[in-house]
Structure formats: C-alpha cells, structure tokens
Design a protein around this motif. Structure first.
Motif, PDB file in Angstrom:
ATOM      1  N   THR A  54      51.064  58.949  88.157  1.00  0.00           N
ATOM      2  CA  THR A  54      51.235  58.731  86.719  1.00  0.00           C
ATOM      3  C   THR A  54      51.864  59.986  86.129  1.00  0.00           C
ATOM      4  OG1 THR A  54      49.056  59.653  86.247  1.00  0.00           O
ATOM      5  CG2 THR A  54      49.171  57.271  86.641  1.00  0.00           C
ATOM      6  N   ILE A 112      48.507  56.737  91.601  1.00  0.00           N
ATOM      7  CA  ILE A 112      48.211  55.360  91.186  1.00  0.00           C
ATOM      8  C   ILE A 112      47.601  54.612  92.372  1.00  0.00           C
ATOM      9  CG2 ILE A 112      50.551  54.495  91.659  1.00  0.00           C
ATOM     10  CD1 ILE A 112      50.144  52.856  89.010  1.00  0.00           C
ATOM     11  N   ASP A 169      44.800  49.617  90.146  1.00  0.00           N
ATOM     12  CA  ASP A 169      45.265  49.960  88.796  1.00  0.00           C
ATOM     13  C   ASP A 169      45.391  48.677  87.974  1.00  0.00           C
ATOM     14  OD1 ASP A 169      46.970  52.412  87.351  1.00  0.00           O
ATOM     15  OD2 ASP A 169      47.564  50.394  86.703  1.00  0.00           O
TER      16      ASP A 169
END
Ligand SMILES: [Zn+2]
Length: 375
Positions: free
Chosen positions: A155, A161, A165
């Motif tokens: 991110t 990530i 997510d």
C-alpha cells in the motif's frame, strides 16, 4: 509460477539420459521388469491425464502433437508479474492465451487473472470484475492469485497487501457466483524465509530469483501471516472453491495440509513443482495421505513453454516430468532422484484416476468441456 529449479530439472533429465531412460530405443530384455519410457507414458496417457498447472506462451505443432499423443489436457495459468515486461501487461496475455486455447482442439483450458498491482485505483474492483466476467464468457474456467499478493505489493503507506484485503472480496464473490475456481499461490516454500539451505529442492530457485528470498529482509510478512490471510479467505467464502497450488505452500508438512483439508471443505491442493518434496517424505506417509485425501489432490506440474524456448528441449522436459511423476505415484519402482532413493507409491488405480483426472473435473468445472467455440 514458477518455482522449480532448472538445474535440478536438467540434472534429472540428464540422469534419465544416462540411465537410457528417455531416448534409448530400449533394448529391453525379455526378463526385464523395468518398464521403458514408452510404457510409462502410455500408462500415463491411458488415465486421460489433466495437468491443472502449466504456463504456455507459444503455439507449436509439436507441442499440440504431444498433447494429442498423451491424451493430455492442460490448464494454462496467467500471472501478472511486474518484473517481466510481457507478464506486466494483462490484455496481451489474455489475447494470446485464448488463441492458444482456440488452436488446441479442446486440450488447453484457461485460468485467467486480474491485475493486483492496480488494487489502489478507484475503479479497481469494478474493472477487475468486468474483465473477469468477460473472460468467463469467453471460456476462462478459473482465476489465479499469485505470491506477489503477500510478498511484494505494498500500500502507499508501505504495508504488504494480503489475500484477505477487503478490496479483493467482491472479486472472490464474483468468482464464486460464476461457479469458477480460485487458484491460489500464496507464500513460498519455507526455505524462502531462510536460513540458506542448499539441500532444499527449491534452494537454487532463490539463488536465481533473489527478489523472492526473504531471509533477513526487514519488514516482510512471515509465511504464517500470509497463509493465515489465505485461510481467512477460505473461511469468509465457503462457496468459493480454492485450489492451493504448490501443495498449498505447506510442502513440508502433510499434517498441516491434512488439517487444512479437514477444516475447509472448499479447499483442495495441487502438486505443481512440489512433487520433489513428496519424493523426499517417507513413502508410507505420503501414500497414506494421498489415499485418505484422494478427493482433494489435483495433479499439476508448473511446466512451461516460454516464447523463447527451444521447443524440443522443453518437450523432453515435459515428457520426462510426466514419466517421473507416473513412476513415483503409479509404480512400485525404485529410482534415484537427486542422489536420493525414491520408492514408487504404487497407488491404487481409483486413486490415480482421481488425482490425474477426476479431481480436476470436480474442482475446476469446465476443464474437460472446453467451450464448443474453442474446439
Ligand atoms: Zn505456476
């Protein structure tokens, strides 16, 4: 893709060559009990094998001829990889992959993907869903997520990530709603987290691909964190069929795999590029595992045919891999692999039929009925 070690593979092909296993016109004596390569590959072909995990970037008459001779179906898997120019562009990959599928006379199915590097774009979810739905309409039967989720993509504030997510959730829902399968390559073999272990079957991959070797790299997630995120997806989406490729990245623990298969009925695994680990696990244990979980293991190899490949060399590798795997799972032969003695598991025929064919049909619907327009 791709986690195998070309040197080890070359070594294996070389050892087959040395033993006359691959190409010798086989002066088999009448008394010999060792089947020759043609016998092995004919037995493999008779089971109508499906290899659910390959990466093919080329259309070739000799390749197609091999598929027809071996009675073999493949699932060709797309991956977004920002370290390679061709694999960093999604649309050209999809276009080329469909043209391979179309020319394959029903032998090659497609597992598409979406572009996770765009996860932060405002239209990421809607665009990804739109693209996947179009690919499904065009005949794609599965979707791949790769190890860049969990190990590479960050991110803007520097956090890795993860597979769970929230931005991926509508995509997983869409895949489940369409009855398609998610092929999940999350994390890597234990050896990627170090310390260095030259005895590990995947070791030299990390020497050639140091970007994926995480030992002593600060701030990277642990393997446990990455797999916990994957497990969270399984729990949150009970209607989503997920195949954890590469033995679900639990290559050193059949107990761990078994616990996951027990806990998540929507989870299966493929063997791609990890047969080597099964070959160095005590054979009684592997055999008992494969018999107990005979409905949950899909045969895959991670073999590739690169655009730049020498096709003859590649096809020799494909054939030798199939012969090796059939020898290991279906016969009771003893053979050497990387200096270790390997004993064939001699699995019962019904179990072989499931691993090499029926489980792919069940877990990846569409794999044997590649749409009419493609035939
Ligand atoms: Zn792969």
């Amino acid at each position: 893709m791709k986690n195998r070690n070309p040197l080890l593979r070359a070594g294996f092909v070389a050892s087959l060559l040395l033993t006359g296993y691959l190409f010798s016109p086989i002066a088999r004596s009448q008394t010999s009990v060792q089947p020759g390569p043609d016998d092995i590959l004919q037995a493999f072909a008779r089971i109508r094998p499906i290899d659910v995990h390959v990466h093919v970037f080329k259309t070739e008459a000799s390749f197609q001829a091999m598929l027809e001779k071996l009675n073999l179906k493949l699932m060709n898997i797309l991956v977004m990889d920002d370290t390679l120019p061709y694999r960093n562009e999604l649309q050209p990959q999809i276009k080329d992959a469909f043209s391979l599928t179309r020319s394959s006379k029903g032998h090659v199915a497609l597992c598409t993907t979406f572009d996770p590097y765009k996860f932060n774009d405002p239209n990421f979810i809607s665009e990804s869903v739109k693209q996947l739905d179009r690919d499904f309409r065009d005949g794609a039967i599965a979707v791949k997520i790769w190890k860049n989720i969990g190990m590479e993509i960050k991110t803007p504030d520097g956090k890795f990530i993860m597979a769970d997510d929230p931005r991926f959730k509508p995509i997983y829902k869409d895949i489940a709603q369409h009855g398609k399968t998610l092929m999940s390559h999350q994390a890597e073999p234990d050896v990627a987290w170090g310390p260095p272990d030259p005895s590990d079957p995947s070791w030299s991959y990390y020497q050639e691909n140091p970007q994926w070797f995480l030992y002593n790299k600060p701030g990277v997630p642990s393997k446990q964190q990455i797999l916990a995120a994957r497990d969270h997806v399984l729990a949150e989406h009970p209607n989503l069929r997920m195949v954890g490729v590469h033995l679900g990245s639990m290559e050193k623990s059949l107990d761990d795999i078994a616990a996951h298969l027990d806990r998540y009925p929507n989870f299966a695994i493929d063997t791609a590029a990890r047969m080597e680990y099964l070959m160095i696990t005590p054979p009684e244990k592997v055999r008992a595992f494969l018999i107990k979980y005979q409905d949950r293991v899909l045969y895959g190899t991670d073999l590739d045919l690169l655009a730049s490949a020498n096709v003859d060399e590649s096809l020799n590798e494909w054939r030798s891999t199939y012969a090796r795997d059939w020898r290991f799972l279906a016969t009771e032969e003893n053979f050497d692999y990387q200096g270790k003695k390997v004993r064939g598991l001699n699995l019962p025929q019904p179990v072989l039929r499931k691993i090499f064919h029926e489980n792919a049909v069940h877990w990846i619907p569409g794999i044997v009925s590649i749409p009419r327009s493609f035939k």
